[in-house]
Enzyme design. Structure first.
Site, PDB file in Angstrom:
ATOM      1  N   ASP A  53      39.324  45.103  45.819  1.00 43.49           N
ATOM      2  CA  ASP A  53      37.969  45.554  45.475  1.00 43.49           C
ATOM      3  C   ASP A  53      37.013  45.586  46.659  1.00 43.49           C
ATOM      4  OD1 ASP A  53      38.236  46.146  42.730  1.00 43.49           O
ATOM      5  OD2 ASP A  53      38.280  44.010  42.258  1.00 43.49           O
ATOM      6  N   ASP A 105      41.374  52.301  39.055  1.00 40.67           N
ATOM      7  CA  ASP A 105      40.111  51.923  39.708  1.00 40.67           C
ATOM      8  C   ASP A 105      40.242  51.887  41.234  1.00 40.67           C
ATOM      9  OD1 ASP A 105      40.851  50.775  37.223  1.00 40.67           O
ATOM     10  OD2 ASP A 105      39.196  49.368  37.234  1.00 40.67           O
TER      11      ASP A 105
HETATM   12  N1  GLY Z   1      37.317  47.722  38.166  1.00 39.91           N
HETATM   13  C1  GLY Z   1      37.200  46.962  36.997  1.00 39.91           C
HETATM   14  C2  GLY Z   1      36.471  47.628  35.908  1.00 39.91           C
HETATM   15  O1  GLY Z   1      36.146  48.778  35.967  1.00 39.91           O
HETATM   16  O2  GLY Z   1      36.210  46.954  34.924  1.00 39.91           O
END
Ligand code: GLY
Length: 408
Positions: A120, A178
């Site tokens: 992330d 994601d």
């Molecule tokens: N990347 C985690 C979410 O969108 O909840």
């Protein structure tokens, strides 16, 4: 040729209206320019309220639980969105007070550049330090971003052709849709640091995602679990969606944004085609409500009672605005119309908080992790971040368009 004057334009709009070519509902709506200006003004006042109510408490505002604001540490995956929103407010207003608040919040994330335990880093550091560099241009910001790109690159497995998303969970090598969002940091670092390897990793990851994450209709799986030794995809499952075969709304939005961004970065038309395919799946979906704010999952079992996800709408809206600048006029019109409706809905009292309420967050009604009953129908910082981004993108787009009758 001089631009047409206001009165004849109004006259031709009224003629169209009388002829029934403009829907009456549209005629009653304020012009987009006004919607955008009003929401940016509201956002600055609302975040000033949030900052003053936080009174210097440590942590980054993320959401609301049990009636209290949740503040998270720098290591939380959402930590970059609040500083990023403060940078967007600086961009929107030019007021140095936002620059100061944004720089202070951003500085608290510096140690994350060495974090090799998460994919992330793009969310955490490109939304914060990336905007800092873009808007304030400090050499230290550049160094943090380059170090973060190096940390992110250590999670790449060349046999799989992907960056590993999580170190937790039952999978040896999970990749979630994601993760496309973190590639922007790598593409930037490849250019800024003259490190072609980062771009190669981003392209390999996007290509592997293109091959394995999508269904024939353009929707995507949330998680693809790979064998890290052979590189083979083993499982296609969900973590936050309603079912393995469902279309989790925010995941679709991350994919749309990610492939639109990768087209911007590479000009590879395969990415543009994928972005269009995702967009078409979303904008034509029979269960996308009339206000264009998706349910938390397009296949949630209790639609129309299912909670909405304003964050998915904000991400999708921002992505559609960029995509509409890169496609042929007919598709551009379709995508921009949905983005405009999303922005109007998000800016309306149905989703936008009343001043001084909602713990200072801008938007209500996002859904974080429905299967775990975690952050359901609450404000969330990334909804605010992409709402602000969409407002700024819409403002820039409107400035490029000739002043129209107000229904751009
Ligand atoms: N990347 C985690 C979410 O969108 O909840």
């Amino acid at each position: 040729m001089s631009p047409p004057k206001k009165i004849p334009r109004l006259a031709s709009f009224l003629a169209l209206l009388l002829a029934g070519s403009v829907p009456l509902a549209a005629a009653a709506e304020p012009p987009m320019r006004e919607v955008v200006r009003d929401s940016l003004e509201f956002s600055a006042a609302q975040y000033a309220f949030m900052l003053s109510s936080l009174e210097g408490r440590p942590g980054y505002p993320r959401s609301v639980a049990k009636g209290e604001i949740t503040l998270v540490p720098a290591s939380d995956w959402t930590s970059g969105f609040f500083p990023g929103s403060l940078w967007y407010l600086f961009e929107a207003t030019g007021d140095p007070k936002w620059r100061m608040a944004a720089a202070t919040a951003t500085a608290g994330l510096k140690a994350m550049k060495e974090n090799r335990h998460t994919h992330d880093l793009g969310f955490m550091l490109y939304c914060s330090y990336g905007n800092a560099l873009r808007l304030a241009g400090d050499a230290d910001d550049r160094e943090v971003l380059l170090a973060a790109a190096e940390s992110l690159s250590t999670r790449f497995n060349a046999t799989v052709g992907s960056i590993k998303s999580w170190d937790h969970g039952q999978w040896a090598f999970p990749v979630i849709i994601d993760n496309m969002m973190n590639l922007e940091l790598l593409c930037w670092a490849a250019r800024a640091g003259n490190q072609p390897r980062y771009r190669e990793i981003a392209v390999a990851h996007a290509d592997t995602t293109l091959r394995n994450h999508f269904r024939a209709d353009g929707s995507s799986y949330h998680v693809v679990a790979y064998d890290p030794v052979t590189g083979k995809p083993l499982l296609h499952v969900t973590h936050q969606g309603a079912a393995d075969e469902s279309a989790w709304a925010r995941g679709q939005a991350w994919g749309l944004y990610g492939f639109t961004m990768m087209y911007r970065e590479t000009r590879d038309r395969r990415y543009l085609e994928q972005a269009k395919k995702i967009a078409d799946f979303l904008v034509n979906h029979p269960r996308l409500p009339a206000d264009k704010i998706p349910y938390w999952d397009f296949d949630a079992p209790d639609i129309p009672a299912a909670p909405r996800d304003a964050s998915a709408a904000a991400i999708m809206c921002s992505a559609l605005l960029e995509l509409s600048d890169n496609v042929e006029p007919a598709a551009a019109g379709r995508y921009a119309a949905v983005a405009e409706q999303q922005l109007r809905s998000l800016a309306s009292p149905a989703y936008r908080a009343k001043p001084g309420e909602n713990h200072g967050f801008l938007l209500m009604h996002s859904t974080g992790n429905f299967p775990k009953r975690d952050e359901v129908d609450v404000p969330i910082n990334y909804a605010d971040y992409y709402f602000l981004e969409a407002l700024l993108r819409s403002k820039a787009r409107l400035a490029r368009l000739p002043a129209a009758n107000g229904h751009e």
